[in-house]
Every structure is written in C-alpha cells, then in structure tokens.
Design an enzyme around this catalytic site. Sequence first.
Site, PDB file in Angstrom:
ATOM      1  N   SER A 151     -22.381 -56.681  18.621  1.00  0.00           N
ATOM      2  CA  SER A 151     -21.279 -55.777  18.960  1.00  0.00           C
ATOM      3  C   SER A 151     -20.704 -55.170  17.669  1.00  0.00           C
ATOM      4  O   SER A 151     -21.471 -54.618  16.884  1.00  0.00           O
ATOM      5  CB  SER A 151     -20.229 -56.545  19.764  1.00  0.00           C
ATOM      6  OG  SER A 151     -19.332 -55.670  20.385  1.00  0.00           O
ATOM      7  N   ASP A 316     -26.129 -54.409  29.620  1.00  0.00           N
ATOM      8  CA  ASP A 316     -25.025 -54.035  28.728  1.00  0.00           C
ATOM      9  C   ASP A 316     -24.751 -52.547  28.907  1.00  0.00           C
ATOM     10  O   ASP A 316     -25.544 -51.708  28.503  1.00  0.00           O
ATOM     11  CB  ASP A 316     -25.430 -54.345  27.281  1.00  0.00           C
ATOM     12  CG  ASP A 316     -24.315 -54.053  26.272  1.00  0.00           C
ATOM     13  OD1 ASP A 316     -23.288 -53.474  26.654  1.00  0.00           O
ATOM     14  OD2 ASP A 316     -24.499 -54.421  25.095  1.00  0.00           O
ATOM     15  N   HIS A 349     -22.653 -56.954  28.268  1.00  0.00           N
ATOM     16  CA  HIS A 349     -22.464 -56.996  26.818  1.00  0.00           C
ATOM     17  C   HIS A 349     -22.207 -58.411  26.316  1.00  0.00           C
ATOM     18  O   HIS A 349     -22.650 -58.790  25.235  1.00  0.00           O
ATOM     19  CB  HIS A 349     -21.294 -56.079  26.452  1.00  0.00           C
ATOM     20  CG  HIS A 349     -21.050 -55.977  24.986  1.00  0.00           C
ATOM     21  ND1 HIS A 349     -21.961 -55.410  24.122  1.00  0.00           N
ATOM     22  CD2 HIS A 349     -20.011 -56.387  24.214  1.00  0.00           C
ATOM     23  CE1 HIS A 349     -21.481 -55.462  22.884  1.00  0.00           C
ATOM     24  NE2 HIS A 349     -20.316 -56.062  22.917  1.00  0.00           N
TER      25      HIS A 349
END
Lengths: 381, 381
Positions: A151, A316, A349
């Site tokens: 991320s 995601d 995610h």
Amino acid sequence: MTSDQRFGLQRHVRLTQPLALDGGAVLPAVEIAYETYGALNADASNAILICHALTMDQHVASKHPITGKPGWWEQMVGSGRPIDTDRYFVICANVLGSCMGSSGPASIDPATGAPYAMAFPVITIRDMVRAQAMLLDHLGIARLMAVVGGSMGGMQALSWPATYPERVASAVVIASTARHSAQNIAFHEVGRQAVMADPNWRGGAYYGHTPPTAGLAVARMAAHITYLSEAGLTEKFGRKLQERDTKTFGFDADFQVESYLRHQGISFTDRFDANAYLYITRAMDYFDLAEEHGGRLADAFKGNATRFCLISFDTDWLYPTAESRSIVHALNAAGAAASFVELKSPFGHDAFLLDVPEMNRVIDGFLRAVETPSPLKGRGL
Amino acid sequence: MTSDQRFGLQRHVRLTQPLALDGGAVLPAVEIAYETYGALNADASNAILICHALTMDQHVASKHPITGKPGWWEQMVGSGRPIDTDRYFVICANVLGSCMGSSGPASIDPATGAPYAMAFPVITIRDMVRAQAMLLDHLGIARLMAVVGGSMGGMQALSWPATYPERVASAVVIASTARHSAQNIAFHEVGRQAVMADPNWRGGAYYGHTPPTAGLAVARMAAHITYLSEAGLTEKFGRKLQERDTKTFGFDADFQVESYLRHQGISFTDRFDANAYLYITRAMDYFDLAEEHGGRLADAFKGNATRFCLISFDTDWLYPTAESRSIVHALNAAGAAASFVELKSPFGHDAFLLDVPEMNRVIDGFLRAVETPSPLKGRGL
C-alpha cells in the site's frame, strides 16, 4: 550488535542534518522512531527496510505500545518467516508526518515550543524516503538488500530505487500504485473533510484540548470500506443482524457490518492523531512517480540495477492489479528486472496484511534469489 | 383534465386514511407532494408512476423549486420522450420520509405540534410504495400501465408488483437491486455517522437551529463517489489540478476532483434535510425483497402477470449487473415475463440519470409493447 537489537525496542533518533522537503520547506531536525529486528552482518549487506502503510507504524513485528497488539506483519517478519530475522537485519521506521514518534504535526515546533499542528510542512512520499535514507546513514547502512512495502509502503518501496538507485538492491512492492487516482484522492478528501468538519479539530490546534475523534472515526470508516472487497464483506457479514434476531426499526447498529465499521472508526482514534491522518493522506494523494520524472514512469527507473518484485491481489479495488501491471510495463520499458504476480484473495486491499501463504512463498523466494548471487554471476559470466 | 395538469404544479394532498408501517407504527395521516404530467385517458389505462432515487424528488420533468434546475429526468420524461407525456399520464411523488413536501422527519407531528425529527417512525421501501398506492386511490387510478424507477426508484418499482400484483401491468427497474449488500449498508452507515457526528445534529432536533450541514456534506461526498465509476472519475478529472499549475503543498482543494466533491457536498445541503437522509438510507438498507417473501426472491413474483424490464450499467459498482441478473433469475423461476439488458456507459451508477440513447430506446420500446396489446392476444389467442 547487542542482543537487545533482536527485539523491538522503541528506538528513536534525532537527526540534526536539515531535511529539504519537496514542498520547499526545510525541517531543521528530523526525529525518527524505528524498530530493528535481527543483526546486521559484518559487511552490512543483509539490511531490509520495511515501509509501512498509512496508519501503520514501526512495530512491524513487535507489540504495539498503545494497543498491546502483536506487530502488524508478524506472519511475514520474524524468525523463520519470509523476512527472516535470523538472516536479515530488519528496520522499520515510523514515516515522517506520522504520530508514533517520528516528526509530524503533533511534534513540537522548535520555533514556538508548541506542537506544529497545521504549521507542519506538507510532505511527500519522497520526503518520507529521504528521512529513511538519513536514518540508514545514522545506522551505517550504505545499501539495502531490499526495501519492502505494501500500500503506501509500496509507494515508498517504489520511490526508494527512483530516488537512491545505488542504495537499494531490490524492491518488493505489494498492493500499491505509482500514482493516486481520482477515486483514491476522492476517498481521502472525504476523510479529510470529515476530520475538518469536526468542531474539535479547531483548525488543527486541538492539542491540549479534546481531539476531533468523531470526525476521525468517520474518516476511518470511509477508508476502511475501501480496504475490503465487496465479496469479502458479503462473505463476512452479508445482511446478518446483530445478536437480536429482528430489525429494531431504529438507528442503532442493526447489521453486523454497521457495528464492525463503528468499532473500526472508534478504536482507530485511540491510536492515531487526526492531523497526522491529514498529512499522510495528502502525501499519498500527491504521489505520482511519473510526474517526478518528466511524466514518463519508465524514466523513474532508467538504468536502474534494482530487482523488482510486484504483487497485487485480484479483489483489491483500491489499488487494482492494473496499477501494478502498469508499473511492470514501465520497469520493462526501462530495462529493469521485474517479476510480477497477481494473487487470489477474497479480502481486497487488506489481503497484504493477512496470512496469505502464496504471498509468503513469493517474497521468501524473491529475497533468497536476491541474497544469493547466481552461480553464473559468481563465475564472472 | 385541466390544461394545468400538463405541467408540474407542486401538487400536494393530505390522505387521512392511517398508514400502518412495516415497523409497527401507524401514521394517522400521510402528506404526499407529487407532480403529474400529461392527461389521464378515459379508462385510466395510461398512468405511469415514476419512483425517484434517494435524494431526488417529484420534479422529474419540471423545474426544482429550490435550485431552479430542470427536472431530474427531462431527457426521459416529456413530450416525444420515451415516457411520452403526450400519450401517458405521468405521476411522480416525493417518497414517504423525504423532505420535499411528503411526510417525513421534518413534518409536524400532530401529537406535539413540533417537527417529528427522530420521533418519525422508521420506514421501509414497501411503506413508500403503500403511500404511493394511497395516492393512486386518491387520483382514481386502479392500475398502473407501468411503474418505472432507477436506483432506490428501482427498489420501489420491484416492490410494487410484489406488493400490489393486480395494480401494475409492467415494471421498469434500472440500475437497482433486490437487497442492499453489506458494502451498500457500510457506505450508508458512514454517511449516517457523519451526520450524527455533527454537533449541530442535536440528536435530530435541529429544526429552528443551525442544521448539521457539515456532516451532511461529508455524507453526500462519500455517497457521491459510489455513484461514479473509477474510469469515469479518471476520464473526467484524472489528477488534474485546479486552475493554478502547481501543487500548493497545503490542504486547499488542489485537485479538480477535490473541489468537485466539496461542491457536491455543500450544494446538497441547500436542498436536503439531514434527518430525511438518515431515514431514507435506513429504508434502503432494510430493503431485502426476498426476506419479505420467506427468503426466496422468486416467491415475491409467484403467479405475477406484470411484465418486467431490467436495465443495468456495466460500470455501476454500487448495484452491479450481477444484482439485476439475480432478479431476472428469480423472475424466470417465478415464470414472470422479464427482459434484461446491460448497457455500456463509462459513468457508473449515475448513468441512469444521464442521456443514454440506448436506455431511451429500450424503455421506449418496452412501454410501446406494454401499451399495445399484441395482435395475437387481441384475437383471443
């Protein structure tokens, strides 16, 4: 190397070299809170820097001092884990702008003796990386064996070889992107507006007063939805009601997903500073690695000897696989060595923070390949 | 039929028959604000009810009295349009629980003489439909030629034949769903928490005081993102900056998408009541047509002679095509007549409010087929 370096220790350093920021401001000194795990070897060639995500911290594999919870990536980092602290010297630093001990809006402004609040300069992902490089200087590490992050951590892991190509042998970029999309920016803007709409925010000058917890909780709730997949939410909660069997025909949390989200929002405010949330989301929104290199992403990696490993997750929707793929295309165009895999997971995610055996295998294999020079190379071929 | 019925007229009726609600409460009287367009024919067989979405209203094809903007579906409803007011008598009523003249939390509670606020009973989509049926009784319309709606309007259009199978010849359900998913509920809960976190909300008792505009604006911003596709946002805004060329390294709206969202949030608060937003989102979250029929969606339509037209959009991630498809499967299982088309549009959920020629053609063709009994049927075959 003393034995206590094998465990998380709430390390902290004040670097007195000024840090010139992308926004034009200069921080006269930078405080960095960090943790290390494992031991640095004699030629300082086994160092791995782990970069954390938006609301994470340096406690990658050690207990969080506020929540008492285990480190946020213990299934990945530790003895016998893919990022093996028996073999590697692992460093994780709280990012610049955050609130777990590194310089950020809650830090004391030396010019006033009071917290910076909104007088803290706006920072970028590259500024975070620059601060990490200063920490490595302090630790005597000239070159990283690997930089690893998911991320926002992946943004730093991408920015590292683009900023310091000589200082990083390999980069593992998980569930990330080379630039924030309009939708990414939009979600962050909702969160910032939620914080700023809270009267307790007081233009950021809430230190010593009641903090804007209600606004920050709403921001966290909105963001949290983006970390999960629709399928994952349906699998976990569906339309299941709370313990009672029937709807209340009221506004209490009737559905389990409502009380889950409320809990996520409220518990977040115990451990995170609202202004830090503003600054870090802003840094993410500003992130556009191509823009820093004349608008062409491949130019960020031109002539780069770093080896890259890209990982995305099929569910995601925050940083979908297409984002990783476009990074791989740019790396290919730049002639950089890149491997890429899209993994299956129902968890969206958030999957990169969970125990995904296939992710563990990919990272373990990649790091072993980086660690061990190939026999062909060893023979000078 | 007087000529003034050919245009929107801000009609309003107070129905004194009590309305028993799904939640168990009884509204002693129901106020309904509505608009009609076109003329009812002699045998009252050309009536089309249009059901509006969450924040829309009865001004489907006439100027909004607050914003002064054109009706929200003028490309669909009007003279020579697919829902042709030269041929059909079109009715659109503000839903129960809303704030444009129909009974809702801002209405006066006859028991106290003050606005209901949170004392207004929680309502359901089916309660909205029941109130519409009472309006049709008042207007002398026994049976609708069609009920048409998108998004929450589609939920009503589905609920109509399930609740009053004898009163509706056809239903057009656009970009909708037969039940709110965990993710749908989660986004609504963020919006409700944003409203409730605003100290001006005062537990709903803000009438006569400053309303919770900051919280409502945040709620609208979060919801608005779900109405647009990622691709549409990228196409429209990408990472484009405001008029100035460079980033400000501050917290003003640097990116166009930020100022767009802020504008959407703030302008919404001029025309919408925060409590109404709470009540209507709650009604949507409670919507689960299968649950109302023993858990099997097909049973909602068993033996139903209504003809259905389902339309979805390929980039709608709020109520994706899969939701429409599962409705069609249930209709097929129930032996109901159903046509279904997924249309291409880059604009996500919002597409149903835009001028999509293919949608216009589908609805025009469907209504003409419903209007004109087939020749075979006419011969008694």
